[in-house]
Each structure stands twice: as structure tokens, then as C-alpha cells.
Design a protein around this motif. Sequence first.
Motif, PDB file in Angstrom:
ATOM      1  N   ARG A  52      -3.423  76.870   6.988  1.00  0.00           N
ATOM      2  CA  ARG A  52      -4.345  78.065   6.679  1.00  0.00           C
ATOM      3  C   ARG A  52      -5.359  78.048   5.483  1.00  0.00           C
ATOM      4  O   ARG A  52      -6.295  78.630   5.460  1.00  0.00           O
ATOM      5  CB  ARG A  52      -3.437  79.309   6.902  1.00  0.00           C
ATOM      6  CG  ARG A  52      -2.665  79.196   8.173  1.00  0.00           C
ATOM      7  CD  ARG A  52      -2.417  80.959   8.152  1.00  0.00           C
ATOM      8  NE  ARG A  52      -3.602  81.513   8.570  1.00  0.00           N
ATOM      9  CZ  ARG A  52      -3.895  82.775   8.256  1.00  0.00           C
ATOM     10  NH1 ARG A  52      -3.170  83.400   7.467  1.00  0.00           N
ATOM     11  NH2 ARG A  52      -4.969  83.463   8.592  1.00  0.00           N
ATOM     12  N   PHE A  53      -4.712  77.414   4.365  1.00  0.00           N
ATOM     13  CA  PHE A  53      -5.551  77.516   3.191  1.00  0.00           C
ATOM     14  C   PHE A  53      -6.724  76.253   3.379  1.00  0.00           C
ATOM     15  O   PHE A  53      -7.817  76.709   2.917  1.00  0.00           O
ATOM     16  CB  PHE A  53      -4.569  76.772   2.034  1.00  0.00           C
ATOM     17  CG  PHE A  53      -5.515  76.404   0.770  1.00  0.00           C
ATOM     18  CD1 PHE A  53      -6.101  77.178   0.032  1.00  0.00           C
ATOM     19  CD2 PHE A  53      -5.510  74.849   0.516  1.00  0.00           C
ATOM     20  CE1 PHE A  53      -6.851  76.739  -1.110  1.00  0.00           C
ATOM     21  CE2 PHE A  53      -6.298  74.465  -0.405  1.00  0.00           C
ATOM     22  CZ  PHE A  53      -6.997  75.239  -1.131  1.00  0.00           C
ATOM     23  N   GLN A  83     -14.952  79.416   3.775  1.00  0.00           N
ATOM     24  CA  GLN A  83     -15.551  80.151   2.543  1.00  0.00           C
ATOM     25  C   GLN A  83     -16.573  79.244   1.780  1.00  0.00           C
ATOM     26  O   GLN A  83     -16.999  79.609   0.776  1.00  0.00           O
ATOM     27  CB  GLN A  83     -14.536  80.761   1.528  1.00  0.00           C
ATOM     28  CG  GLN A  83     -13.711  82.102   2.200  1.00  0.00           C
ATOM     29  CD  GLN A  83     -12.677  82.383   1.393  1.00  0.00           C
ATOM     30  OE1 GLN A  83     -12.687  82.473   0.198  1.00  0.00           O
ATOM     31  NE2 GLN A  83     -11.607  82.787   2.076  1.00  0.00           N
ATOM     32  N   GLY A  84     -16.893  78.090   2.309  1.00  0.00           N
ATOM     33  CA  GLY A  84     -17.972  77.391   2.003  1.00  0.00           C
ATOM     34  C   GLY A  84     -17.564  76.326   0.735  1.00  0.00           C
ATOM     35  O   GLY A  84     -18.344  75.863   0.159  1.00  0.00           O
ATOM     36  N   VAL A 113      -9.379  83.063  -4.873  1.00  0.00           N
ATOM     37  CA  VAL A 113      -9.450  83.031  -6.481  1.00  0.00           C
ATOM     38  C   VAL A 113      -8.411  83.570  -7.357  1.00  0.00           C
ATOM     39  O   VAL A 113      -8.274  83.055  -8.425  1.00  0.00           O
ATOM     40  CB  VAL A 113     -10.871  83.975  -6.704  1.00  0.00           C
ATOM     41  CG1 VAL A 113     -11.358  84.356  -8.206  1.00  0.00           C
ATOM     42  CG2 VAL A 113     -11.953  83.334  -5.731  1.00  0.00           C
ATOM     43  N   THR A 114      -7.793  84.523  -6.959  1.00  0.00           N
ATOM     44  CA  THR A 114      -6.740  85.253  -7.798  1.00  0.00           C
ATOM     45  C   THR A 114      -5.867  83.992  -8.164  1.00  0.00           C
ATOM     46  O   THR A 114      -5.382  83.573  -7.258  1.00  0.00           O
ATOM     47  CB  THR A 114      -6.310  86.238  -7.261  1.00  0.00           C
ATOM     48  OG1 THR A 114      -7.128  87.488  -6.942  1.00  0.00           O
ATOM     49  CG2 THR A 114      -5.049  87.069  -8.253  1.00  0.00           C
TER      50      THR A 114
END
Length: 275
Positions: A151-152, A159-160, A242-243
Amino acid sequence: MFWRITLFYIVSLTIIGLLVPYTESRLVGQSSADAKASPFVIAIENAGIKVLPSIMNVVIMIAVLSVGNSSVYGSSRTLAALADQGQAPRIFSYIDRKGRPIVGITVASLCGLLGYLAVSDKQGEAFMWMLAISGLSSIFTWGSICLAHVRFRRGWKLQGHSLDELAFQSQPGVIGSWLGFILNVLVLIAQFWTALWPIGEQPDAEVFFSAYLAVPVVLASYIGYKLIYRTPFIRAKDMDLVTGRRELNITELLAEERAERAAWPIWKKVYHFFC
């Protein structure tokens, strides 16, 4: 990790497969909790080694101490992480000055007092049900790791992002994770089959749950959490990637690493490909 799995699992199981015939009655004639049913013990007995009891006592003692140490370490950190995410009591998120989740360590260590059940007449029954709850935990752990990687990578692509932005890439990639996930599912299916129709025995509810209790416990915990806290299922394109990421100049670091690897001899490139 590569060499640990290779030496202690692949090589040892290969040797045992060569030493113990599949028709050996002792493999299925005794409880899996009985050391006498171990294929390692059977192989040593077949070899006629006289000091078997002493050897196995040492091996078991070292293994128990190792498992106890790693279990306290892992479970205490897991409790701290769950508390940080609001999935466990907040008290477990307390970290002392030396970076230790002291509350989690204390609780995990206190669970070791269950070892005193060994002096109880119900020790076999208690061990059986504790093993039933935790026996399939590694299957769920590795299966979820494989699925999380799949999934990652899906979210990373949607997300590009490109794979060149990753500091580390799994050698078998998404295909390897899919394979690992499917194999773990197959293990659960096989375990369900042998739990429902045990070898040489009649179907029995107690036998079934003693071998498969972990599955309903995991499902009840997961579904219950979803229903109580109403947490949504996150689509790949909406994942937060991002987090928690470290601020690194990935492009420069990767360029330096590629330049260094280009100068490696062939044997070292092959070694690092697999390891």
C-alpha cells in the motif's frame, strides 16, 4: 536479518528435513509443547547421542532467556507507540531520561510472573490457551508488514513520487511483498484446516480454538476499534507520507552511494544485492 533467517531457519530446517523422515510417528504423536516432539530432539536421538538431556536443557534455557529479553524490549516499545497514537492508555507513553518506556517495561516484566503457573496443576491448560492467543501473532505481523509495503508503494506512486526518492528499496519490490502476503494467508488457511479437522482426531471446539484462537481475537480487536473510534479506511492517494520523515538530502546521499557502489568488486555487489 538475512543471515539470521538463512542460518537458523533455512539451513537448520534443510538439515532436519534430511535427518528426520516424514513418516516419523513422534512428529505428530505428542503435543507441540513437548520438547520430545521437536524434530531436533528426534534427530539427535536417532543419532544415538547420550548427552541429549543436558544439551537440550542448555539450548532451551538460552532460548527462553533470549525470547524473554527481546519480548520485554519489543512489547514495551509497542505499548509506547500505541499510546502515542491513542490506541493504548496514555501512561504507557511515558519515557524516562534515558529514553526507556519504563511503564511498558514494568508491565511486560510483570507478565513474566505468569511463569509461576508452572507449579500449578493447570499449567498445561494455561500454557495451551496462552499459546493459542499468541501462536499466530508472527503470521499477522509479517502479513501486515507485506501489505503495508504494498500500500505504501501504491500511495507513493499515486502521489507523484518516484522510486529514486527512496533511500532504500526492497530487492523483490512489490512482487515480493505480494508473495509474502499470500503465503501468510495460505498459512492461516492451512492452520484453519488442521484446527477444524486435526490429524488423527475428530473435530472438536476446544481443539479448534486452542489452535486458532488468535484469529478471532485479532479480528475482534481490529473491527472493534474501527467501530468504536469510527476511523476511516485511508485511500492510497490520501496517505500521509510526510509526517515522521527525516529531513535528508536524499538526492545527494543517493548519488554518493551509487558512486561508491559503482567502484565495488563484483562479489561485493552480488553480496549486497542479496543481503
